[in-house]
Design an enzyme around this catalytic site. Structure first.
Site, PDB file in Angstrom:
ATOM      1  N   ARG A 215     -13.271  -7.942   2.651  1.00  0.00           N
ATOM      2  CA  ARG A 215     -12.025  -7.434   3.259  1.00  0.00           C
ATOM      3  C   ARG A 215     -11.310  -6.497   2.267  1.00  0.00           C
ATOM      4  O   ARG A 215     -11.178  -6.793   1.091  1.00  0.00           O
ATOM      5  CB  ARG A 215     -11.123  -8.613   3.629  1.00  0.00           C
TER       6      ARG A 215
ATOM      7  N   GLY B  49      -7.694  -4.199   1.753  1.00  0.00           N
ATOM      8  CA  GLY B  49      -6.338  -3.953   2.267  1.00  0.00           C
ATOM      9  C   GLY B  49      -5.948  -2.496   2.105  1.00  0.00           C
ATOM     10  O   GLY B  49      -6.795  -1.604   1.946  1.00  0.00           O
TER      11      GLY B  49
ATOM     12  N   THR C  61       0.973  -7.033  -4.031  1.00  0.00           N
ATOM     13  CA  THR C  61       0.334  -5.981  -4.834  1.00  0.00           C
ATOM     14  C   THR C  61       1.297  -5.473  -5.892  1.00  0.00           C
ATOM     15  O   THR C  61       2.489  -5.321  -5.610  1.00  0.00           O
ATOM     16  CB  THR C  61      -0.004  -4.795  -3.912  1.00  0.00           C
TER      17      THR C  61
ATOM     18  N   GLY D 132       2.518  -5.647   0.738  1.00  0.00           N
ATOM     19  CA  GLY D 132       2.724  -6.352   2.006  1.00  0.00           C
ATOM     20  C   GLY D 132       1.393  -6.586   2.672  1.00  0.00           C
ATOM     21  O   GLY D 132       0.338  -6.581   2.017  1.00  0.00           O
TER      22      GLY D 132
HETATM   23  N1  GLY Z   1      -1.285  -5.131   0.330  1.00  0.00           N
HETATM   24  C1  GLY Z   1      -2.389  -5.754  -0.232  1.00  0.00           C
HETATM   25  C2  GLY Z   1      -3.364  -6.285   0.713  1.00  0.00           C
HETATM   26  O1  GLY Z   1      -3.063  -6.481   1.876  1.00  0.00           O
HETATM   27  O2  GLY Z   1      -4.465  -6.537   0.303  1.00  0.00           O
END
Ligand code: GLY
Length: 301
Positions: free
Chosen positions: A177, A179, A150, A201
């Site tokens: 999904r 994050g 990211t 991460g």
């Molecule tokens: N840190 C970004 C994700 O897991 O989507």
């Protein structure tokens, strides 16, 4: 004082552009948008924006967020498709009293209806990688998941701070999904009187610890950004290792309201910083001994 800190070397040019703006008196929000859009627009970066790797169905679904540290306003999108600059949409949403976090078709429709630039975000290169991955996974029974870099940015301009994130998330993620990146507290948090933090991460692990908020609270309690990052990241990574046998990758950046900064990471991690007193610099960070982080400069612009 002004300053900008961003995750990953891919943000080097964006941090340079943001630093030029901040030097000339730009707002923290404008500088942040410039930094993140530069990464979103570059098709070579395969974890953010145009050129981002797609989900299991071959569609680039993106998450992004923007937070204003003066007002605590947050805008966010998750699973948006075809929006050229998800960070711009998130920033606009932060000015809405209601409906400030939109997902999926609703987020994409909002971008279209508000005249944000729309385009197919799947490049030929990303489509080819997706086709190859689908075949590999079927043939070798591999875990399909890969990549979660990211771009997260914290900016400071005078008394104002902002932070933001943008990502295409895990390569080969399930459609829908989401994050940590669009989740306030997990992927990002900022309070202009204290400081801000952003995460990169494995989202599924980062969101278990609400780590960006935890770092800001440690700074509020008087820790330096480096002490706050070290304490929060290594404590939580250890907790996950105890609970699951290992922790997902996690790297956090922070800047306080005076332009001091810090990072901590449980993997090799690059990041970029510029402040009134520091020319734009790319650093390499690695976990060190006893809950510390080893940081070395690798380029200065
Ligand atoms: N840190 C970004 C994700 O897991 O989507």
């Amino acid at each position: 004082m002004w300053g900008v800190i961003a995750t990953w070397e891919m943000a080097a040019e964006g941090v340079h552009l943001a630093s030029e703006k901040l030097k000339n008196g730009a707002s923290a929000a404008d500088a942040l948008q410039v930094a993140i859009e530069d990464v979103e627009n570059n098709p070579e970066f395969q974890s953010v924006g145009f050129g981002g790797l797609p989900n299991e169905a071959g569609i680039v679904e993106m998450d992004a967020a923007f937070m204003n540290g003066n007002t605590f306003a947050v805008g966010a999108v998750a699973g948006i498709t075809d929006g050229k600059n998800p960070i711009a949409v998130a920033r606009k949403l932060s000015s809405e009293t209601f409906n400030s976090f939109l997902v999926g078709a609703g987020a994409t429709a909002y971008a279209k209806n508000n005249n944000f630039k729309m385009q197919n975000m799947l490049t030929d290169d990303a489509a080819k990688k997706w086709q190859e991955r689908v075949k590999e996974v079927a043939k070798n029974n591999l875990s399909p998941y890969d990549g979660h870099d990211t771009v997260g940015v914290v900016t400071l301009s005078g008394d104002a701070m902002t932070c933001g994130t943008s990502t295409s998330g895990l390569f080969m993620k399930k459609p829908g999904r989401v994050g940590d990146s669009p989740l306030a507290g997990s992927g990002f948090y900022v309070d202009s009187q204290v400081g801000g933090a952003c995460a990169t991460g494995l989202g599924e692990d980062l969101m278990k610890g609400v780590l960006s908020f935890a770092i800001v609270e440690k700074m509020r309690a008087g820790l330096t950004p480096q002490e706050a990052c070290d304490t929060v990241v290594y404590d939580f990574s250890e907790k996950l290792a105890k609970a699951y046998g290992k922790s997902g990758a996690m790297s956090l950046i922070a800047m306080d309201h005076q332009g001091n900064w810090g990072v901590a990471t449980n993997v090799e991690f690059t990041f970029c910083v510029a402040t009134k007193n520091l020319a734009p610099t790319v650093y390499l960070a690695n976990p060190g001994a006893n809950g510390t982080t080893v940081i070395q400069a690798i380029t200065t612009k």
